[in-house]
Design an enzyme around this catalytic site. Structure first.
Site, PDB file in Angstrom:
ATOM      1  N   ASP A 161       0.836  -1.212   0.000  1.00 32.82           N
ATOM      2  CA  ASP A 161       0.000   0.000   0.000  1.00 32.82           C
ATOM      3  C   ASP A 161       0.869   1.260   0.000  1.00 32.82           C
ATOM      4  O   ASP A 161       2.000   1.245   0.486  1.00 32.82           O
ATOM      5  CB  ASP A 161      -0.902  -0.026   1.247  1.00 32.82           C
ATOM      6  CG  ASP A 161      -2.058   0.957   1.145  1.00 32.82           C
ATOM      7  OD1 ASP A 161      -2.298   1.499   0.045  1.00 32.82           O
ATOM      8  OD2 ASP A 161      -2.714   1.190   2.172  1.00 32.82           O
TER       9      ASP A 161
ATOM     10  N   ARG B  38       0.216   7.678  -2.563  1.00 30.94           N
ATOM     11  CA  ARG B  38       0.704   8.744  -1.677  1.00 30.94           C
ATOM     12  C   ARG B  38       2.189   9.008  -1.898  1.00 30.94           C
ATOM     13  O   ARG B  38       2.657  10.138  -1.825  1.00 30.94           O
ATOM     14  CB  ARG B  38       0.435   8.368  -0.208  1.00 30.94           C
ATOM     15  CG  ARG B  38      -0.978   8.702   0.213  1.00 30.94           C
ATOM     16  CD  ARG B  38      -1.370   7.980   1.472  1.00 30.94           C
ATOM     17  NE  ARG B  38      -1.616   6.570   1.212  1.00 30.94           N
ATOM     18  CZ  ARG B  38      -1.646   5.646   2.157  1.00 30.94           C
ATOM     19  NH1 ARG B  38      -1.434   5.965   3.407  1.00 30.94           N
ATOM     20  NH2 ARG B  38      -1.902   4.390   1.842  1.00 30.94           N
ATOM     21  N   TRP B  39       2.937   7.939  -2.210  1.00 30.67           N
ATOM     22  CA  TRP B  39       4.373   8.107  -2.515  1.00 30.67           C
ATOM     23  C   TRP B  39       4.521   9.044  -3.711  1.00 30.67           C
ATOM     24  O   TRP B  39       5.363   9.944  -3.708  1.00 30.67           O
ATOM     25  CB  TRP B  39       4.988   6.738  -2.822  1.00 30.67           C
ATOM     26  CG  TRP B  39       6.451   6.767  -3.137  1.00 30.67           C
ATOM     27  CD1 TRP B  39       7.481   6.608  -2.259  1.00 30.67           C
ATOM     28  CD2 TRP B  39       7.049   6.945  -4.438  1.00 30.67           C
ATOM     29  NE1 TRP B  39       8.689   6.696  -2.912  1.00 30.67           N
ATOM     30  CE2 TRP B  39       8.447   6.897  -4.262  1.00 30.67           C
ATOM     31  CE3 TRP B  39       6.541   7.137  -5.724  1.00 30.67           C
ATOM     32  CZ2 TRP B  39       9.347   7.033  -5.316  1.00 30.67           C
ATOM     33  CZ3 TRP B  39       7.431   7.286  -6.777  1.00 30.67           C
ATOM     34  CH2 TRP B  39       8.821   7.232  -6.574  1.00 30.67           C
TER      35      TRP B  39
ATOM     36  N   ASN C 193     -10.493  -3.106  -6.697  1.00 32.79           N
ATOM     37  CA  ASN C 193      -9.662  -2.099  -7.392  1.00 32.79           C
ATOM     38  C   ASN C 193     -10.217  -1.679  -8.757  1.00 32.79           C
ATOM     39  O   ASN C 193      -9.793  -0.669  -9.323  1.00 32.79           O
ATOM     40  CB  ASN C 193      -8.211  -2.585  -7.558  1.00 32.79           C
ATOM     41  CG  ASN C 193      -7.392  -2.537  -6.282  1.00 32.79           C
ATOM     42  OD1 ASN C 193      -6.479  -3.335  -6.079  1.00 32.79           O
ATOM     43  ND2 ASN C 193      -7.709  -1.600  -5.395  1.00 32.79           N
TER      44      ASN C 193
ATOM     45  N   GLU D  67       0.592 -13.335  12.200  1.00 24.51           N
ATOM     46  CA  GLU D  67       1.046 -12.142  12.913  1.00 24.51           C
ATOM     47  C   GLU D  67       0.969 -10.968  11.945  1.00 24.51           C
ATOM     48  O   GLU D  67       1.432 -11.072  10.803  1.00 24.51           O
ATOM     49  CB  GLU D  67       2.500 -12.331  13.391  1.00 24.51           C
ATOM     50  CG  GLU D  67       2.667 -13.416  14.424  1.00 24.51           C
ATOM     51  CD  GLU D  67       1.956 -13.109  15.747  1.00 24.51           C
ATOM     52  OE1 GLU D  67       1.846 -11.926  16.096  1.00 24.51           O
ATOM     53  OE2 GLU D  67       1.503 -14.066  16.405  1.00 24.51           O
TER      54      GLU D  67
HETATM   55  C1  FPP Z   1      -1.858   0.191  -3.348  1.00 25.14           C
HETATM   56  O1  FPP Z   1      -1.405   1.518  -3.345  1.00 25.14           O
HETATM   57  C2  FPP Z   1      -1.305  -0.528  -4.479  1.00 25.14           C
HETATM   58  C3  FPP Z   1      -2.019  -1.127  -5.456  1.00 25.14           C
HETATM   59  C4  FPP Z   1      -3.488  -1.146  -5.499  1.00 25.14           C
HETATM   60  C5  FPP Z   1      -1.356  -1.789  -6.580  1.00 25.14           C
HETATM   61  C6  FPP Z   1      -0.215  -2.672  -6.195  1.00 25.14           C
HETATM   62  C7  FPP Z   1       0.639  -2.875  -7.352  1.00 25.14           C
HETATM   63  C8  FPP Z   1       1.979  -2.795  -7.331  1.00 25.14           C
HETATM   64  C9  FPP Z   1       2.767  -2.590  -6.100  1.00 25.14           C
HETATM   65  C10 FPP Z   1       2.737  -2.922  -8.581  1.00 25.14           C
HETATM   66  C11 FPP Z   1       3.372  -4.267  -8.758  1.00 25.14           C
HETATM   67  C12 FPP Z   1       2.501  -5.227  -9.417  1.00 25.14           C
HETATM   68  C13 FPP Z   1       2.952  -6.239 -10.188  1.00 25.14           C
HETATM   69  C14 FPP Z   1       1.976  -7.189 -10.746  1.00 25.14           C
HETATM   70  C15 FPP Z   1       4.367  -6.442 -10.490  1.00 25.14           C
HETATM   71  P1  FPP Z   1      -2.480   2.669  -3.524  1.00 25.14           P
HETATM   72  O2  FPP Z   1      -2.565   2.997  -4.968  1.00 25.14           O
HETATM   73  O3  FPP Z   1      -3.760   2.265  -2.895  1.00 25.14           O
HETATM   74  O4  FPP Z   1      -1.784   3.820  -2.721  1.00 25.14           O
HETATM   75  P2  FPP Z   1      -2.519   4.962  -1.884  1.00 25.14           P
HETATM   76  O5  FPP Z   1      -3.260   4.275  -0.770  1.00 25.14           O
HETATM   77  O6  FPP Z   1      -1.368   5.796  -1.388  1.00 25.14           O
HETATM   78  O7  FPP Z   1      -3.406   5.692  -2.827  1.00 25.14           O
END
Ligand code: FPP
Length: 253
Positions: free
Chosen positions: A29, A33-34, A77, A219
């Site tokens: 997650d 925000r990053w 999502n 955990e």
């Molecule tokens: C959550 O951050 C992240 C996701 C919904 C997507 C996860 C995908 C990756 C880490 C890329 C790698 C994937 C593959 C298949 C190699 P967010 O967008 O919810 O962040 P936020 O809460 O800060 O908005």
């Protein structure tokens, strides 16, 4: 449950090699925000998050983890803007195109849980190719959750069991915990279907429909870093926290 704030801040974690969790699950997650903090579009965070997946996969494999489950795309999502969903659907293609040779070099086998039939054809093909290309690998399993939801998984398992009862293949009394587990999407990971350690990054402390059946005795470690900032050292820190927990499984120490 402890958040990172309650744990000590140190580097160079000394890990007990005999107590590395067999199965680690991660809710990746904080990509958005990053990116926002850097005045970048949200997808730049996903792009960087993909690089983190590579780093953490190798770190976990080197530590002797047997299964690494990563929550890459949930059944919820799809509600995101079309452009972001499209980017997320293209990520596995780019990830596998670039990284499968490294996975093979590290003896890592790719598996997927979730309903991938709903993914675009090209994404499905990339996933199937990665599964096939790493099928002979005998080291860590890299298990991607794609279009995965814990409740959806339980509903599907229930439906399968009900069908078996309806056809007389199974008696209702034979619906045991083992029978349910055998119908979960993690069944092929047996005996490591259940994660001992579940990590969520970015400071959020919730499960968001991830592995609801399997985390009964996991955990939970919540880390403050956003996923793109997570690395092998962060993983070691989470394992170190895990190793200081007293797991009782409802019994006494
Ligand atoms: C959550 O951050 C992240 C996701 C919904 C997507 C996860 C995908 C990756 C880490 C890329 C790698 C994937 C593959 C298949 C190699 P967010 O967008 O919810 O962040 P936020 O809460 O800060 O908005």
């Amino acid at each position: 449950m402890f958040s990172q704030n309650q744990e000590t801040h140190q580097t160079g974690y000394e890990l007990d090699e005999q107590n590395i969790p067999h199965h680690i699950a991660i809710i990746m997650d904080g990509n958005g925000r990053w990116a926002q903090a850097r005045h970048l579009p949200r997808v730049a965070g996903h792009q960087q998050g993909m690089e983190t997946v590579k780093k953490v996969t190798i770190a976990a494999s080197d530590l002797g983890v047997k299964v690494l489950s990563l929550y890459a795309f949930s059944t919820e999502n799809w509600k995101r803007p079309t452009k972001e969903v499209k980017f997320l659907m293209d990520l596995p293609i780019r990830f596998f195109n670039k990284f499968v040779p490294d996975l093979v070099k590290h003896n890592v086998r790719v598996t997927v849980m979730g309903d991938i039939s709903k993914l675009p054809d090209k994404t499905q093909a990339a996933v199937q190719d990665a599964i096939a290309d790493t099928a002979e690998c005998t080291g860590m399993v890299l298990n991607f959750a794609l279009n995965y939801g814990g409740r959806d998984e339980i509903v599907r398992a229930t439906r399968e069991l009900a069908q078996k009862v309806a056809t007389g293949e199974l008696a209702a009394e034979d619906i045991t915990e083992d029978a349910v587990a055998a119908h979960m999407m993690t069944a092929p990971l047996s005996p490591d279907d259940d994660p001992e350690l579940l990590i969520r990054t970015s400071g959020e402390e919730r499960l968001s429909n991830f592995m609801l059946w399997q985390i009964a005795y996991s955990e939970f470690v919540f880390m403050n870093e956003h996923w793109p900032d997570f690395d092998g050292e962060s993983l070691k820190k989470a394992i170190s926290i895990f190793q200081h927990r007293h797991r009782r499984f409802g019994g006494l120490k």
